[in-house]
Design a protein around this motif. Structure first.
Motif, PDB file in Angstrom:
ATOM      1  N   GLU A  19       0.826  -1.205   0.000  1.00 26.77           N
ATOM      2  CA  GLU A  19       0.000   0.000   0.000  1.00 26.77           C
ATOM      3  C   GLU A  19       0.863   1.260   0.000  1.00 26.77           C
ATOM      4  O   GLU A  19       0.612   2.223  -0.721  1.00 26.77           O
ATOM      5  N   LEU A  52      -5.352  -2.419  -5.187  1.00 28.06           N
ATOM      6  CA  LEU A  52      -4.872  -3.203  -4.037  1.00 28.06           C
ATOM      7  C   LEU A  52      -5.841  -4.358  -3.846  1.00 28.06           C
ATOM      8  O   LEU A  52      -7.031  -4.134  -3.577  1.00 28.06           O
ATOM      9  N   ARG A  70      -7.618   1.807  -5.594  1.00 30.79           N
ATOM     10  CA  ARG A  70      -7.340   2.474  -4.331  1.00 30.79           C
ATOM     11  C   ARG A  70      -6.808   3.888  -4.552  1.00 30.79           C
ATOM     12  O   ARG A  70      -7.248   4.833  -3.914  1.00 30.79           O
ATOM     13  N   GLY A  74      -0.617  -5.818  -5.236  1.00 30.32           N
ATOM     14  CA  GLY A  74      -1.045  -4.565  -5.876  1.00 30.32           C
ATOM     15  C   GLY A  74      -0.813  -4.610  -7.392  1.00 30.32           C
ATOM     16  O   GLY A  74      -0.100  -5.470  -7.918  1.00 30.32           O
TER      17      GLY A  74
END
Length: 514
Positions: free
Chosen positions: A92, A114, A119, A182
């Motif tokens: 993240e 994500l 995101r 991701g």
């Protein structure tokens, strides 16, 4: 069957005459416009293809730089403002930093997912006034990106949805110790880039069509002006008739068509002169032939068939007139064949010996004091028979205008690459007003001092001129000095072709023979 064939042929000719008439101006204009359109089309298509290729290469370069930026961000670690650690501790954190630090260009967008859920979006970035791409607005694209696995290869690909056609790169992102996965995605709206390029070339097409229209208008006037001599030629040819050849084309300019118009005018001059000469020849021939026919007819009508002496006299007169008509026809045939290639047959000829031979033949033409004043001891390429014919004709004219016992001189010489053959008499000479006409057909000079006129139809000197011209030479009248007494000099001036000097022994033999 012949009548049927004639009708079919007439119908075919009628069909040809009724076929559409296409002018040269229209053909040239069509060719110019088609060539211009083809040039514009080829140039535009080639430029469009090159620009399309250049656009795709530019998009691909920007996507590769995006991948490089991601690697740089991963290697450099987080900035002090975002984290205190030197390395990213979670996917993240890496995706957030990568999206934040990525610089976008027009029609380009970035998104980070994500665990398959968007995101970090383009709208989260502070952008300038450029128009960027919001990938999150395309549900089909988001759904497609959610299917990309974490071990998928990093490659450039083209994805097409109902919204747009994208050129993108999707980079799976994982960090050791973080179970989440991701996906870093940078995409360019290729359809928008192509639309902008197409808009540019639509403007190009509009300008090209306008240019073709201008070219068409300009070419219409330019081609029309260039072809104006051709139209004048057509109109002049329509106005020319058998009895009127006086029409001429107005020549203006110095181009090829103007030269063509001048050439046609020169041709019309020659045709007019030829037709005029033909009519004059027919008139003169009719007159010359009508005279002996009238004489013979008149004497035959008045002849007493019971009077033997009268019959014999009329017979002698008729034969004499027929001989004169025969000579006239022979002379006309000679002049008619003067332009044929075989009129003269060139062969090596000893000019000195030819001079002696002509003098021997001239002695029988009259009681004169004959003299050779010069002799050219050379061998030239000439037609000895035609030269003899022309030379004797000049001598016969000299005999006809001179008195018995007077002197007639002939001679030949080589001077400045030309051979000169002459006849000099002691007659009354040629009046100044007749010098320009003596070589015309059927022209006979005024009476001599004894009140006589030269015999013949007035074709002797024209035949001499034709023979000289066939040898690429000329015949002319030389003005005799006043202090030298009366007389005239006629000169045959010919080019000395293939000169071969005779040996000295032959020249000595010629002198002894003389």
């Amino acid at each position: 069957m012949n009548a049927s064939h004639a009708r079919r042929q007439h119908a075919a000719w009628s069909t040809v005459r009724r076929s559409p008439y296409v002018t040269v101006r229209t053909r040239l204009l069509t060719a110019v416009v088609l060539l211009g359109a083809l040039t514009v089309l080829i140039a535009g298509a080639a430029a469009y293809a090159l620009q399309m290729q250049s656009t795709d290469e530019r998009i691909d370069r920007s996507l590769r730089r995006a991948v490089e930026v991601l690697h740089i961000v991963a290697d450099d670690g987080p900035t002090p403002e975002t984290a205190a650690d030197a390395e990213f501790g979670s996917v993240e954190q890496l995706l957030n930093e990568a999206v934040r630090r990525h610089g976008l260009t027009e029609n380009q967008g970035v998104i980070a997912l994500l665990d398959g859920v968007p995101r970090w979006l383009t709208s989260d970035l502070v952008m300038s006034s450029i128009e960027v791409l919001h990938l999150e607005d395309d549900d089909e694209l988001i759904e497609l990106l959610g299917t990309v696995s974490s071990d998928a290869p990093v490659e450039l690909r083209t994805v097409e949805t109902t919204t747009a056609q994208y050129r993108l790169v999707a980079v799976p992102v994982t960090i050791t110790g973080d179970p989440r996965s991701g996906l870093f995605v940078v995409a360019v709206d290729r359809s928008a880039e192509i639309a902008r390029l197409s808009s540019t070339y639509l403007t190009y097409a509009t300008v090209a069509l306008g240019s073709l229209l201008v070219i068409t208008v300009v070419a219409w006037f330019v081609v029309g002006r260039l072809l104006s001599p051709v139209r004048l030629l057509r109109d002049t040819a329509r106005r020319i008739t058998e009895s009127d050849l006086s029409e001429r084309i107005t020549v203006s300019g110095t181009d090829d068509l103007s030269d063509l118009a001048a050439t046609v005018n020169a041709m019309l001059d020659r045709l007019e002169n030829a037709f005029g000469s033909q009519r004059e020849l027919l008139d003169d021939v009719g007159h010359e032939l009508r005279t002996p026919l009238t004489i013979v007819r008149g004497h035959l009508e008045l002849m007493n068939p019971r009077d033997v002496e009268d019959v014999l006299a009329v017979q002698a007169l008729a034969l004499d007139e027929l001989d004169r008509m025969h000579r006239l026809v022979d002379d006309l045939m000679t002049l008619a064949t003067a332009d044929r290639p075989d009129f003269v047959r060139l062969a090596p000829t000893d000019i000195g010996r030819l001079t002696d031979d002509v003098l021997d033949k001239a002695r029988g033409l009259g009681e004169r004091h004959w003299q050779i004043t010069a002799r050219a001891d050379v061998v030239l390429l000439v037609d000895s028979q035609r030269i003899t014919q022309a030379w004797l004709q000049l001598i016969a004219n000299a005999v006809s205008v001179s008195a018995p016992g007077t002197r007639i001189r002939i001679g030949s010489e080589l001077r400045a690459g030309r051979v000169r053959l002459w006849v000099h008499d002691q007659g009354p000479g040629v009046p100044v007003e007749e010098e320009q006409r003596i070589f015309e057909r059927f022209h006979r000079g005024r009476a001599d001092r004894a009140g006589r006129r030269s015999e013949g139809a007035g074709l002797g000197l024209p035949i001499v001129a034709a023979i000289a011209a066939a040898h690429r030479g000329r015949v002319r009248l030389e003005r005799w000095p006043a202090h030298a007494g009366p007389g005239a000099v006629f000169l045959l001036d010919l080019p000395a072709v293939h000169i071969v000097h005779t040996p000295r022994v032959e020249r000595a033999e010629l002198v002894e023979h003389r």
